[in-house]
Design a protein around this motif. Structure first.
Motif, PDB file in Angstrom:
ATOM      1  N   PHE A  20      16.131  45.296  56.881  1.00 18.55           N
ATOM      2  CA  PHE A  20      16.249  46.597  56.227  1.00 18.55           C
ATOM      3  C   PHE A  20      15.113  47.526  56.629  1.00 18.55           C
ATOM      4  O   PHE A  20      15.305  48.746  56.733  1.00 18.55           O
ATOM      5  CB  PHE A  20      16.313  46.440  54.711  1.00 18.55           C
ATOM      6  N   GLU A  21      13.930  46.986  56.851  1.00 17.96           N
ATOM      7  CA  GLU A  21      12.818  47.819  57.325  1.00 17.96           C
ATOM      8  C   GLU A  21      13.141  48.392  58.710  1.00 17.96           C
ATOM      9  O   GLU A  21      12.837  49.538  59.008  1.00 17.96           O
ATOM     10  CB  GLU A  21      11.519  47.010  57.366  1.00 17.96           C
TER      11      GLU A  21
ATOM     12  N   ARG B 249      15.846  51.047  58.221  1.00 15.43           N
ATOM     13  CA  ARG B 249      15.264  52.249  57.627  1.00 15.43           C
ATOM     14  C   ARG B 249      14.492  53.059  58.681  1.00 15.43           C
ATOM     15  O   ARG B 249      14.589  54.277  58.742  1.00 15.43           O
ATOM     16  CB  ARG B 249      14.327  51.883  56.477  1.00 15.43           C
TER      17      ARG B 249
ATOM     18  N   HIS C 241      14.582  62.614  55.141  1.00 15.93           N
ATOM     19  CA  HIS C 241      13.383  62.365  55.935  1.00 15.93           C
ATOM     20  C   HIS C 241      13.243  63.343  57.091  1.00 15.93           C
ATOM     21  O   HIS C 241      12.164  63.488  57.645  1.00 15.93           O
ATOM     22  CB  HIS C 241      13.368  60.924  56.419  1.00 15.93           C
TER      23      HIS C 241
ATOM     24  N   PHE D 174      23.497  49.413  52.824  1.00 20.83           N
ATOM     25  CA  PHE D 174      22.357  50.339  52.841  1.00 20.83           C
ATOM     26  C   PHE D 174      22.305  51.104  51.524  1.00 20.83           C
ATOM     27  O   PHE D 174      21.248  51.226  50.900  1.00 20.83           O
ATOM     28  CB  PHE D 174      22.481  51.309  54.018  1.00 20.83           C
TER      29      PHE D 174
ATOM     30  N   SER E 102      15.539  56.864  59.777  1.00 21.89           N
ATOM     31  CA  SER E 102      14.661  57.988  59.452  1.00 21.89           C
ATOM     32  C   SER E 102      13.910  58.550  60.656  1.00 21.89           C
ATOM     33  O   SER E 102      13.574  59.724  60.673  1.00 21.89           O
ATOM     34  CB  SER E 102      13.667  57.590  58.367  1.00 21.89           C
TER      35      SER E 102
ATOM     36  N   TYR F 110      19.818  59.751  53.539  1.00 22.71           N
ATOM     37  CA  TYR F 110      18.452  59.257  53.775  1.00 22.71           C
ATOM     38  C   TYR F 110      17.850  59.937  55.009  1.00 22.71           C
ATOM     39  O   TYR F 110      16.708  60.365  55.006  1.00 22.71           O
ATOM     40  CB  TYR F 110      18.474  57.745  53.964  1.00 22.71           C
ATOM     41  N   ARG F 111      18.659  60.028  56.055  1.00 22.64           N
ATOM     42  CA  ARG F 111      18.182  60.682  57.297  1.00 22.64           C
ATOM     43  C   ARG F 111      17.875  62.165  57.039  1.00 22.64           C
ATOM     44  O   ARG F 111      16.869  62.688  57.519  1.00 22.64           O
ATOM     45  CB  ARG F 111      19.242  60.537  58.390  1.00 22.64           C
TER      46      ARG F 111
ATOM     47  N   HIS G 146      21.199  48.981  48.696  1.00 24.74           N
ATOM     48  CA  HIS G 146      19.785  48.626  48.774  1.00 24.74           C
ATOM     49  C   HIS G 146      18.876  49.808  48.461  1.00 24.74           C
ATOM     50  O   HIS G 146      17.909  49.684  47.703  1.00 24.74           O
ATOM     51  CB  HIS G 146      19.481  48.091  50.180  1.00 24.74           C
ATOM     52  N   PHE G 147      19.169  50.965  49.051  1.00 24.95           N
ATOM     53  CA  PHE G 147      18.270  52.124  48.919  1.00 24.95           C
ATOM     54  C   PHE G 147      18.775  53.177  47.930  1.00 24.95           C
ATOM     55  O   PHE G 147      18.056  54.120  47.620  1.00 24.95           O
ATOM     56  CB  PHE G 147      18.051  52.779  50.285  1.00 24.95           C
TER      57      PHE G 147
ATOM     58  N   MET H 157      23.200  56.464  54.331  1.00 24.40           N
ATOM     59  CA  MET H 157      22.331  56.599  55.497  1.00 24.40           C
ATOM     60  C   MET H 157      22.179  58.061  55.910  1.00 24.40           C
ATOM     61  O   MET H 157      21.100  58.498  56.302  1.00 24.40           O
ATOM     62  CB  MET H 157      22.870  55.757  56.662  1.00 24.40           C
TER      63      MET H 157
END
Length: 227
Positions: free
Chosen positions: A176-177, A180, A224, A209, A184, A220-221, A212-213, A217
């Motif tokens: 996942f790291e 991520r 960031h 995803f 991002s 999230y993108r 989890h977050f 996605m």
DNA sequence: TAGAGTAGTGCCCTGATATA
DNA sequence: TATATCAGGGCACTACTCTA
């Protein structure tokens, strides 16, 4: 022998003498990489017994180090403006007296060299290294056990005793790291990210995803990209 | 040398997860 | 959504080490 070989031998002796676990703050990334090199030569696992932090966040040095080097990112843009302002005052003759200009660093870019993992069991350290390098290849717990030459049951128990989390938890955490970071920090298509991180499809990756977050996605993108 | 304690392993069941 | 696969954990057994 080269000068660096002599210096590395001295650095190895110094590192071996230090109480463990220990953290080393290097003056710059090149020096930090030398510390990592010395740790490798001295058989001192990073970050488990020695954590290393550099300065400048030189991505070429940091990302190609083994393990990747954490580094203090210097705010060069701010420094450039401050220097230009000072030069302007000097050229105009408006600077009354010498002054010291200080500015904050942009932050610490965390990579594997400073990951906080108080592990002493060599077998668990080897397992963590294997997972960190191969997590994107869709490895399983049995792969980790096979790599170490032990049974799944054994590595699971050693993990539980040492880290208070399972082997699978660690594999997932590293995957996942990676996901991520790719979401991002790159513009890669989600299909490509899924492929690189060992997921069969972008749809499936998207579902887990979000679970989890808490965001998709795409969201999230976007978040960031703005920050 | 025998008994206690510990480490390592295999088997099996349950629950979680991935996939079609 | 059904099914297959896998992970986790409990239990039992064996081998080894330590101690009295």
């Amino acid at each position: 022998r080269s000068e660096w070989e002599r210096e590395r031998a001295a650095m190895c002796r110094w590192l071996n003498k230090l109480p463990k676990p220990v953290a080393v703050f290097a003056a710059n990334d090149a020096r930090g990489r030398q510390v990592l090199d010395a740790c490798l030569a001295a058989d001192l696992p990073v970050p488990y017994q020695v954590a290393v932090l550099g300065v400048n966040n030189d991505e070429l040095i940091c990302e190609t180090s083994q393990p990747p080097l954490s580094s203090v990112a210097v705010d060069v843009e701010h420094a450039g403006y401050a220097a230009a302002e000072l030069l302007d005052h000097l050229m105009r003759g408006t600077l009354r007296e010498p002054r010291l200009i200080t500015y904050q660093p942009a932050g610490v870019v965390r990579r594997a060299s400073t990951e906080r993992l108080p592990v002493t069991d060599r077998l668990v350290i080897r397992a963590l290294e294997y997972i960190r390098i191969n997590a994107g290849l869709n490895i399983r717990v049995t792969d980790v056990a096979g790599h170490l030459g032990v049974t799944r049951r054994w590595i699971e128990k050693r993990f539980a005793a040492e880290l208070d989390r399972s082997v699978l938890d660690e594999i997932k955490r590293v995957r996942f790291e990676t996901v991520r970071g790719l979401v991002s920090q790159t513009g890669l298509a989600f299909t490509e990210i899924a492929h690189r991180c060992g997921f069969t499809s972008a749809n499936h990756l998207g579902i887990i995803f979000k679970a989890h977050f808490g965001v998709t996605m795409s969201a999230y993108r976007e978040q960031h990209a703005r920050s």
